[in-house]
Design a protein around this motif. Structure first.
Motif, PDB file in Angstrom:
ATOM      1  N   PRO A 151     -25.571 -22.075   8.110  1.00 18.27           N
ATOM      2  CA  PRO A 151     -24.661 -22.205   6.968  1.00 18.27           C
ATOM      3  C   PRO A 151     -23.345 -21.443   7.143  1.00 18.27           C
ATOM      4  O   PRO A 151     -22.372 -21.721   6.462  1.00 18.27           O
ATOM      5  N   ARG A 163     -23.083 -24.835  -1.268  1.00 15.32           N
ATOM      6  CA  ARG A 163     -24.154 -25.707  -0.796  1.00 15.32           C
ATOM      7  C   ARG A 163     -23.587 -27.087  -0.427  1.00 15.32           C
ATOM      8  O   ARG A 163     -23.968 -27.676   0.569  1.00 15.32           O
ATOM      9  N   SER A 164     -22.662 -27.575  -1.245  1.00 12.46           N
ATOM     10  CA  SER A 164     -22.154 -28.917  -0.925  1.00 12.46           C
ATOM     11  C   SER A 164     -21.234 -28.892   0.303  1.00 12.46           C
ATOM     12  O   SER A 164     -21.199 -29.842   1.076  1.00 12.46           O
ATOM     13  N   ARG A 167     -23.647 -28.766   3.265  1.00  9.40           N
ATOM     14  CA  ARG A 167     -24.312 -30.069   3.386  1.00  9.40           C
ATOM     15  C   ARG A 167     -23.369 -31.099   4.030  1.00  9.40           C
ATOM     16  O   ARG A 167     -23.752 -31.821   4.956  1.00  9.40           O
ATOM     17  N   ARG A 170     -23.019 -30.407   7.714  1.00 10.06           N
ATOM     18  CA  ARG A 170     -24.199 -30.824   8.488  1.00 10.06           C
ATOM     19  C   ARG A 170     -24.223 -32.343   8.672  1.00 10.06           C
ATOM     20  O   ARG A 170     -24.512 -32.846   9.758  1.00 10.06           O
ATOM     21  N   ASP A 195     -28.928 -38.770   5.345  1.00 11.46           N
ATOM     22  CA  ASP A 195     -28.703 -38.053   4.101  1.00 11.46           C
ATOM     23  C   ASP A 195     -30.037 -37.530   3.538  1.00 11.46           C
ATOM     24  O   ASP A 195     -30.148 -36.363   3.146  1.00 11.46           O
ATOM     25  N   VAL A 198     -31.337 -34.651   5.695  1.00  9.02           N
ATOM     26  CA  VAL A 198     -30.610 -33.390   5.468  1.00  9.02           C
ATOM     27  C   VAL A 198     -31.058 -32.774   4.138  1.00  9.02           C
ATOM     28  O   VAL A 198     -31.225 -31.551   4.023  1.00  9.02           O
ATOM     29  N   THR A 199     -31.300 -33.616   3.130  1.00  6.74           N
ATOM     30  CA  THR A 199     -31.785 -33.095   1.840  1.00  6.74           C
ATOM     31  C   THR A 199     -33.140 -32.410   2.028  1.00  6.74           C
ATOM     32  O   THR A 199     -33.405 -31.344   1.456  1.00  6.74           O
ATOM     33  N   GLU A 202     -32.897 -28.925   3.611  1.00  4.80           N
ATOM     34  CA  GLU A 202     -31.986 -27.980   2.960  1.00  4.80           C
ATOM     35  C   GLU A 202     -32.665 -26.699   2.502  1.00  4.80           C
ATOM     36  O   GLU A 202     -32.069 -25.631   2.515  1.00  4.80           O
ATOM     37  N   HIS A 203     -33.951 -26.839   2.081  1.00  9.12           N
ATOM     38  CA  HIS A 203     -34.596 -25.615   1.593  1.00  9.12           C
ATOM     39  C   HIS A 203     -35.291 -24.823   2.692  1.00  9.12           C
ATOM     40  O   HIS A 203     -35.924 -23.830   2.421  1.00  9.12           O
TER      41      HIS A 203
END
Ligand SMILES: Nc1ncnc2c1ncn2[C@@H]1O[C@H](COP(=O)(O)OP(=O)(O)OP(=O)(O)O)[C@@H](O)[C@H]1O
Ligand SMILES: [Mg+2]
Length: 451
Positions: A151, A163-164, A167, A170, A195, A198-199, A202-203
């Motif tokens: 990040p 975060r956006s 994202r 990435r 997409d 990647v979601t 993300e965590h």
């Protein structure tokens, strides 16, 4: 200049006698003409421009004998430049890299920092070491690994914005790698699959490319249902992406970008060089590695407190062959001014930019945009077949154009905001030793047999 003969109504007085054959008694009937020195410089090119003494010393202005200095930020602040980016073009071995290195080293002394996001020849490593900078050598079998999905350092943006941003970075990176490897644009369903993957990652604490490959192979049921598709269909949509990204996990680029980073970028380092010389001459591998490396760097570059920084793309003509990489460069250039970044793009000739694609293609549009975004252009020696294109793109006078094929090594024509300076780059003896790229040519043992 108009070289038409002056009309006369007394032709017999011309060449009146054989002894005075070359003398004319006819007065020169040319109307008085008044113009600004900027316009007259086109007709009479030896009008010296005003000295450029802002910034670090580069060398001698060959027309005035005075010093020539340059600093894109100082000239931008003074209103001379409309943007800080520089294009440097010249045929092989004319001293382009030597100039870029002097500019880098001398700018560091003036408090700037320098990043070289990809050094395909490995010639910047000694320079970085000489100034106490950091060299990250990437290649098969080498220990350095960078995670391009990191990040990046914390910023002042609020959590949702950050975060956006992460994202989007990435997604841009993974699309660029896939497009470069597949050598085509992604289809809409592939963007959808990427997409969703990647979601899904993300965590994760520290998501990596192998995690994205897994997420593409085993899509999330709920996300698939929300997008009115099935997990099986989504996995099929992402199959080519899995093969493309697997190149970084098990293919020829394994071990470089497929796990947590082994190094962290020190924002205080005066120079950071990503040495890609171990990748050899595989242009596609270089483009993928450069895409990952520059994405990893971007996280650090888009840091508000980074100060003024040079980003130097030496051998940029090799990078311009990848549309995906050019798209990334374009996105990064858009951010440059906001973050105090000046880009230096080194090519052989301006037609390197034409060669990226046909007129009207996306690649050509991006290349033209990058050229337009360089308000300083430095032209070293050019081949005679390049003179027309170069002169037309840069608006050179006839005399400047005629100079280009005869420029000696280390001398270049600097043009910015309607001014041009012929500058002899002066190398310090210590720089000469550190920047030498000719040693192999000079020191190669002579293998010719003795007669
Ligand atoms: N101003 C200069 N004065 C003296 N020597 C120079 C100067 N500029 C470059 N050189 C020498 O010329 C050699 C070639 O320079 P350099 O590698 O910078 O050329 P280049 O244009 O980058 O070449 P390439 O296109 O192959 O990358 C180097 O050994 C360098 O030391
Ligand atoms: Mg070079």
């Amino acid at each position: 200049m108009n070289r038409q003969p002056v009309p006369t109504d007394r032709p017999s007085q011309l060449y009146a006698s054989s002894t005075r054959r070359w003398r004319s008694w006819v007065p020169l009937r040319v109307d008085a003409h008044r113009a600004s020195s900027a316009t007259l410089a086109g007709a009479y090119p030896f009008l010296a421009p005003e000295p450029c003494d802002l910034g670090v010393y580069i060398g001698m202005d060959a027309l005035t004998g005075g010093p020539f200095c340059f600093d894109p930020w100082a000239l931008y602040a003074a209103g001379t430049l409309t943007n800080p980016n520089v294009l440097l073009a010249g045929v092989i071995g004319q001293g382009k890299s030597a100039l870029a290195k002097s500019l880098a080293v001398r700018s560091i002394a003036a408090g700037r920092r320098v990043y070289v996001p990809g050094d395909p020849k490995g010639e910047w490593a000694p320079v970085a070491r000489a100034v106490g900078g950091k060299v990250l050598a990437l290649g098969p079998g080498l220990v350095t690994r960078l995670n391009p999905l990191e990040p990046g350092p914390a910023s002042s943006a609020d959590e949702a914005d950050r975060r956006s941003i992460v994202r989007a970075r990435r997604l841009r990176l993974l699309s660029a790698i896939s497009e470069t490897t597949l050598r085509r644009d992604l289809r809409p369903v592939e963007h959808g699959a990427l997409d969703a993957a990647v979601t899904l990652i993300e965590h994760h604490d520290n998501p990596t490319i192998p995690a994205v490959v897994d997420a593409l192979g085993e899509p999330d049921h709920n996300a698939a249902a929300a997008d009115r598709t099935s997990p099986a269909e989504r996995a099929a949509d992402g199959r080519d992406l899995v093969h493309a990204l697997r190149r970084l996990v098990r293919g020829d680029l394994a071990g470089m970008f497929d796990g947590p980073s082994t190094d962290h970028l020190d924002p205080a380092a005066p120079m950071v060089v990503l040495d890609l010389s171990a990748l050899g001459s595989d242009e596609n591998a270089l483009a993928v590695a450069m895409t990952c490396a520059s994405s990893w760097l971007e996280a650090a570059l888009t840091h508000e407190a980074g100060g003024y920084r040079w980003i130097i793309y030496d051998e940029a003509w090799r990078l311009l062959r990848s549309v995906a990489l050019m798209r990334r460069m374009q996105a990064q250039w858009k951010l440059s001014r906001a973050y105090g970044i000046a880009n230096l793009l080194v090519v052989h000739r301006l037609s390197d930019l034409d060669a990226v694609g046909a007129v009207g293609s996306e690649a050509r549009g991006i290349a033209d945009g990058l050229l337009a975004d360089c308000s300083t252009r430095v032209i070293y020696r050019q081949e005679s077949d390049q003179l027309g294109t170069t002169a037309a793109s840069l608006g050179l006078t006839r005399t400047e154009r005629d100079l280009l094929p005869a420029l000696p090594r280390g001398t270049g024509l600097w043009t910015f905001s309607g001014r041009s300076h012929l500058v002899r780059h002066r190398l310090h003896v210590d720089e000469l030793a550190a920047f030498d790229t000719d040693a192999a040519m000079r020191e190669m043992p002579d293998t010719r047999g003795t007669p």
